[in-house]
Scaffold this motif. Sequence first.
Motif, PDB file in Angstrom:
ATOM      1  N   TYR A  73      84.789  11.294 -10.768  1.00  0.00           N
ATOM      2  CA  TYR A  73      85.711  11.621 -10.495  1.00  0.00           C
ATOM      3  C   TYR A  73      86.702  10.414 -11.312  1.00  0.00           C
ATOM      4  CZ  TYR A  73      90.741  12.359  -9.956  1.00  0.00           C
ATOM      5  OH  TYR A  73      92.856  12.088  -9.235  1.00  0.00           O
ATOM      6  N   GLU A  74      86.764   9.231 -10.887  1.00  0.00           N
ATOM      7  CA  GLU A  74      87.108   8.172 -11.402  1.00  0.00           C
ATOM      8  C   GLU A  74      87.065   7.433 -13.300  1.00  0.00           C
ATOM      9  OE1 GLU A  74      89.577   5.990 -10.916  1.00  0.00           O
ATOM     10  OE2 GLU A  74      89.728   7.083  -8.674  1.00  0.00           O
ATOM     11  N   ARG A 116      89.240   9.731 -14.649  1.00  0.00           N
ATOM     12  CA  ARG A 116      90.828   9.070 -14.924  1.00  0.00           C
ATOM     13  C   ARG A 116      90.651   8.382 -15.852  1.00  0.00           C
ATOM     14  NH1 ARG A 116      92.423   6.722 -10.181  1.00  0.00           N
ATOM     15  NH2 ARG A 116      93.952   6.022 -11.745  1.00  0.00           N
ATOM     16  N   ARG A 117      89.437   7.263 -16.437  1.00  0.00           N
ATOM     17  CA  ARG A 117      90.088   6.302 -17.108  1.00  0.00           C
ATOM     18  C   ARG A 117      89.922   6.850 -18.774  1.00  0.00           C
ATOM     19  NH1 ARG A 117      90.623   1.594 -13.248  1.00  0.00           N
ATOM     20  NH2 ARG A 117      89.740   3.043 -11.430  1.00  0.00           N
ATOM     21  N   ASP A 161      90.673  10.237 -19.169  1.00  0.00           N
ATOM     22  CA  ASP A 161      92.011  10.894 -19.505  1.00  0.00           C
ATOM     23  C   ASP A 161      92.797  10.194 -19.757  1.00  0.00           C
ATOM     24  OD1 ASP A 161      93.000  13.686 -19.851  1.00  0.00           O
ATOM     25  OD2 ASP A 161      93.367  12.819 -17.660  1.00  0.00           O
ATOM     26  N   TRP A 166      98.960   8.758 -14.681  1.00  0.00           N
ATOM     27  CA  TRP A 166      98.465   9.289 -13.217  1.00  0.00           C
ATOM     28  C   TRP A 166      99.154   8.811 -12.084  1.00  0.00           C
ATOM     29  CZ3 TRP A 166      94.931  12.532 -11.875  1.00  0.00           C
ATOM     30  CH2 TRP A 166      94.084  13.056 -12.552  1.00  0.00           C
TER      31      TRP A 166
END
Length: 134
Positions: A120-121, A124-125, A127, A134
């Motif tokens: 997930y991280e 996020r990074r 994206d 975020w």
Amino acid sequence: MTPALSAQALTKDECVTGLRTVLGILEKWQATSDQACRILRISRSTYTRAKQRETNWSVSLDSDQLQRISLVLNIHGALRLIFDNPENVYGFAAMPNENEFFNGHAPLEIMARGDMISLYETFRRIDALRGAQW
């Protein structure tokens, strides 16, 4: 990111299609079979059967596995928005990254730790590179 898919919402055929699609992406990212199995939390036999392209094979995936497929698809989508050339779209995941989160490791190495937080991280990074807030 799209909402998590429920295991009941997908047929076994749809699970096979999603799994095979993501395995194709991971292959283009230069993931080893062990890395792919850890990222998707699937067994070696499921990996092998999915890669063999048997037409009568089916698989049931749980909600965690479907979420992992979704995250890989979303990472791939973000990379396609960030980069114009296929070399970067498919090569980025295997390149060492000096971003604080990656700390010199390739995103693929981080994802292959196998835990949902790392996957997930990583999403996020990556994206965030396309300007996602975020």
